[in-house]
Scaffold this active site. Structure first.
Site: not given
Length: 240
Positions: A106-108, A110, A189
């Site tokens: 997961l993105d930082f 998210t 993304h």
């Protein structure tokens, strides 16, 4: 029934350090086996239902680790981070020592459900694009959601790096600024770029489900738990 294994080997397999260090833990009276103080690191023990206590902390034996983790914002899903702390810093040290990896990232910024394991086959099955495993995200948008945007997401949008359309498997509006979207791919993304492609922007992103497994409602941010046998069976249905 599980074949008895030496206590030293058990401690090593669980991530408590080198074999020498694990022996020293026993000799220092820092290890209990099912509530009884251990004296011999070479003692052979059944791992079935085994509860260790190491340096005052209870530890349930698992041959392979499968955990659910509620990722907070501003953490990176990497052992070698760039700008933010690692999600692994929020886990017990033995998990890091035994080489657990995030099952997809997961993105930082998210939040939400992460699966983490040291089972390479499990990680591969859960991340290979061939299985088309759905992931459900709850999205808070910067602008009010319009019906035509949902239609566009379901019919497919073109992202700037690939002429192949990118589809939402399912899309459900929750309120004016929130929707739940299911995707089966894992492009860079992807959710943020899909929302931008339909003329809106993600203000907040949270993953609630992977395959048939939903994050427990009582799992707080930054907390983890072992996946139960029934949890693993739910996930197995996702890859059949």
């Amino acid at each position: 029934m599980a074949k008895p294994v030496s206590l030293e080997k058990i401690l090593f397999s669980q991530g408590f350090g080198t074999r020498r260090y694990c022996s020293d833990l026993v000799y220092a009276d820092l290890v209990k086996v099912n509530g009884v103080l251990a004296e011999d690191p070479e003692e052979r023990i059944s791992t079935e239902g085994l509860i260790l206590n190491v340096e005052g902390q209870d530890w349930e034996f698992h041959e392979k680790a499968y955990i659910a983790f509620h990722k907070p914002t501003n953490y990176e899903c990497s052992h070698k981070t760039t700008h933010h702390p690692s999600v692994y810093s929020l886990l017990p040290r033995p998990f890091v020592e035994r080489g657990l990896q995030c099952v997809g990232r997961l993105d930082f910024d998210t939040t939400g459900l992460l699966l983490i394991s040291d089972d390479g086959q499990f990680i591969h099955k859960m991340t290979t694009p061939k299985k088309n495993i759905g992931k459900v995200y709850e999205i808070r948008t910067a602008e009010p959601i319009q019906g035509k945007q949902l239609d566009h997401l379901l019919k497919g949008v073109i992202l700037d790096d690939d002429p192949k359309p990118c589809f939402a498997k399912a899309c459900e509006q929750i309120d004016e600024h929130r929707l739940a979207m299911t995707i089966v791919e894992g492009r860079y993304h992807q959710v943020k770029r899909m929302m931008a492609a339909v003329g809106n922007h993600v203000a907040q992103l949270h993953r609630t489900q992977i395959g048939a497994y939903s994050m427990p409602v009582d799992l707080a941010e930054g907390q983890w738990r072992w996946l139960s046998e029934s949890d693993l069976q739910q996930l197995a249905k996702s890859v059949e």
